[in-house]
Design a protein around this motif. Structure first.
Motif, PDB file in Angstrom:
ATOM      1  N   ASP A 142      -9.803   7.562  -9.452  1.00  0.00           N
ATOM      2  CA  ASP A 142     -10.151   6.433  -8.477  1.00  0.00           C
ATOM      3  C   ASP A 142     -10.119   7.122  -6.967  1.00  0.00           C
ATOM      4  OD1 ASP A 142     -10.610   4.528 -10.413  1.00  0.00           O
ATOM      5  OD2 ASP A 142      -8.653   3.630 -10.211  1.00  0.00           O
ATOM      6  N   ASP A 143     -11.217   6.762  -6.219  1.00  0.00           N
ATOM      7  CA  ASP A 143     -11.062   6.965  -4.690  1.00  0.00           C
ATOM      8  C   ASP A 143     -10.093   6.012  -4.180  1.00  0.00           C
ATOM      9  OD1 ASP A 143     -12.755   9.388  -4.894  1.00  0.00           O
ATOM     10  OD2 ASP A 143     -14.446   7.695  -4.926  1.00  0.00           O
ATOM     11  N   ALA A 144      -9.553   6.517  -3.186  1.00  0.00           N
ATOM     12  CA  ALA A 144      -8.670   5.397  -2.360  1.00  0.00           C
ATOM     13  C   ALA A 144      -9.431   4.794  -1.336  1.00  0.00           C
ATOM     14  CB  ALA A 144      -7.491   6.207  -1.599  1.00  0.00           C
ATOM     15  N   LEU A 145      -9.703   3.734  -1.425  1.00  0.00           N
ATOM     16  CA  LEU A 145     -10.596   2.762  -0.544  1.00  0.00           C
ATOM     17  C   LEU A 145      -9.914   1.759   0.329  1.00  0.00           C
ATOM     18  CD1 LEU A 145     -13.357   1.879  -3.158  1.00  0.00           C
ATOM     19  CD2 LEU A 145     -13.193   3.845  -1.427  1.00  0.00           C
ATOM     20  N   GLY A 146      -8.514   1.828   0.122  1.00  0.00           N
ATOM     21  CA  GLY A 146      -7.711   0.899   1.047  1.00  0.00           C
ATOM     22  C   GLY A 146      -6.406   1.334   1.006  1.00  0.00           C
ATOM     23  N   ASP A 147      -5.732   1.307   2.312  1.00  0.00           N
ATOM     24  CA  ASP A 147      -4.336   1.580   2.534  1.00  0.00           C
ATOM     25  C   ASP A 147      -3.327   1.494   1.540  1.00  0.00           C
ATOM     26  OD1 ASP A 147      -5.045   2.763   4.933  1.00  0.00           O
ATOM     27  OD2 ASP A 147      -4.211   1.451   6.066  1.00  0.00           O
ATOM     28  N   GLY A 148      -3.320   0.369   0.849  1.00  0.00           N
ATOM     29  CA  GLY A 148      -2.486  -0.007  -0.153  1.00  0.00           C
ATOM     30  C   GLY A 148      -2.883   0.513  -1.686  1.00  0.00           C
ATOM     31  N   GLN A 149      -3.693   1.189  -1.742  1.00  0.00           N
ATOM     32  CA  GLN A 149      -4.354   1.837  -3.016  1.00  0.00           C
ATOM     33  C   GLN A 149      -3.642   3.065  -3.412  1.00  0.00           C
ATOM     34  OE1 GLN A 149      -8.224   1.935  -3.844  1.00  0.00           O
ATOM     35  NE2 GLN A 149      -8.152   3.022  -5.858  1.00  0.00           N
ATOM     36  N   SER A 150      -2.911   3.163  -4.511  1.00  0.00           N
ATOM     37  CA  SER A 150      -2.290   4.353  -4.894  1.00  0.00           C
ATOM     38  C   SER A 150      -3.193   5.524  -5.493  1.00  0.00           C
ATOM     39  CB  SER A 150      -1.046   4.185  -5.938  1.00  0.00           C
ATOM     40  OG  SER A 150      -0.196   3.210  -5.445  1.00  0.00           O
ATOM     41  N   LEU A 151      -3.125   6.631  -5.295  1.00  0.00           N
ATOM     42  CA  LEU A 151      -3.929   7.626  -5.721  1.00  0.00           C
ATOM     43  C   LEU A 151      -3.078   8.189  -7.163  1.00  0.00           C
ATOM     44  CD1 LEU A 151      -4.769   9.821  -2.575  1.00  0.00           C
ATOM     45  CD2 LEU A 151      -6.131   8.352  -3.823  1.00  0.00           C
ATOM     46  N   GLU A 152      -3.776   8.578  -8.216  1.00  0.00           N
ATOM     47  CA  GLU A 152      -3.522   9.065  -9.284  1.00  0.00           C
ATOM     48  C   GLU A 152      -3.057  10.633  -9.400  1.00  0.00           C
ATOM     49  OE1 GLU A 152      -5.567   6.609 -12.677  1.00  0.00           O
ATOM     50  OE2 GLU A 152      -7.020   7.378 -11.068  1.00  0.00           O
ATOM     51  N   LEU A 153      -2.098  10.796  -8.646  1.00  0.00           N
ATOM     52  CA  LEU A 153      -1.378  12.134  -8.304  1.00  0.00           C
ATOM     53  C   LEU A 153       0.225  12.166  -8.679  1.00  0.00           C
ATOM     54  CD1 LEU A 153      -2.984  12.542  -4.842  1.00  0.00           C
ATOM     55  CD2 LEU A 153      -3.910  13.737  -6.907  1.00  0.00           C
TER      56      LEU A 153
END
Length: 218
Positions: A142-153
């Protein structure tokens, strides 16, 4: 780690304020992080996720994009109550070996088959709805489209992403030697993170609100 946390780490690494990262704007840093994330995803490949597939009565075909638009291909299906893995078959095998498979109902599905790029078939279909299968899929991150979204890293992949983002920032600041050193650092991190990215599994909760989205019905 969320996009905001990554942006703050990048701002601190560039020796500027997190709330007002002059000469950068928060939008510009988000764009730099977005580009770094895309490059990292292209190099490290896909991620694996597990979805709940709600089963409906007398239904043999299910649309993958109804679960998630990030799905690239299904890998396996599991009946969770008995921890029983469905046997994968080609659709032509089902047609040849079980000519009436599209009409058979039973307690639990036993076989599944891919149908084109966006569908799967199961057989037998449950006579009544309400149960579900666990569907393991290969997906786009998933792309990070918001400040609260976690990246799958994983942590090392976060470090690699920040190294690439810092290289980009240093290049814009006319520091090509520092940028080159950071790109070399980024390149050294990517091979070690490749397999961990592909093994990352996220299971979507069965506490969802409907049977057609990502989660199973309550």
């Amino acid at each position: 780690m969320t996009r905001q946390e990554l942006r703050n780490k990048l701002a601190r690494a560039m020796d500027t304020e997190t709330s007002d990262p002059a000469p950068w704007s928060t939008t510009e840093l988000d764009q730099v992080l977005g580009e770094a994330h895309q490059v990292l995803c292209e190099l490290t490949g896909m991620v694996e996720r597990t979805f709940y597939l709600p089963l409906r009565a007398a239904t043999w075909y299910y649309k993958l994009s109804a679960l998630s638009t990030s799905i690239i291909l299904p890998r396996r299906l599991m009946e969770p109550n008995n921890k029983r893995r469905l046997r994968a078959r080609f659709l032509t095998d089902l047609d040849e070996e079980r000519r009436t498979w599209e009409t058979v109902t039973g307690d639990y599905p036993e076989w599944w088959a891919p149908v084109g790029l966006d569908w799967i078939a199961i057989s037998p279909s449950p006579a009544t709805g309400g149960s579900y299968l666990l569907l393991d899929c290969v997906c786009w991150p998933d792309d990070a489209l918001g400040d609260g979204q976690s990246l799958e890293l994983r942590p090392q992949e976060e470090d690699a992403l920040l190294a690439y983002a810092m290289a980009d920032c240093n290049l814009w600041n006319w520091k090509p030697q520092r940028s080159t050193a950071l790109l070399n650092e980024f390149a050294s991190m990517v091979p070690a993170s490749r397999m961990r990215t592909r093994l990352l599994t996220r299971q979507h909760s069965p506490q969802g609100s409907n049977g057609n989205g990502t989660d199973a019905p309550q």
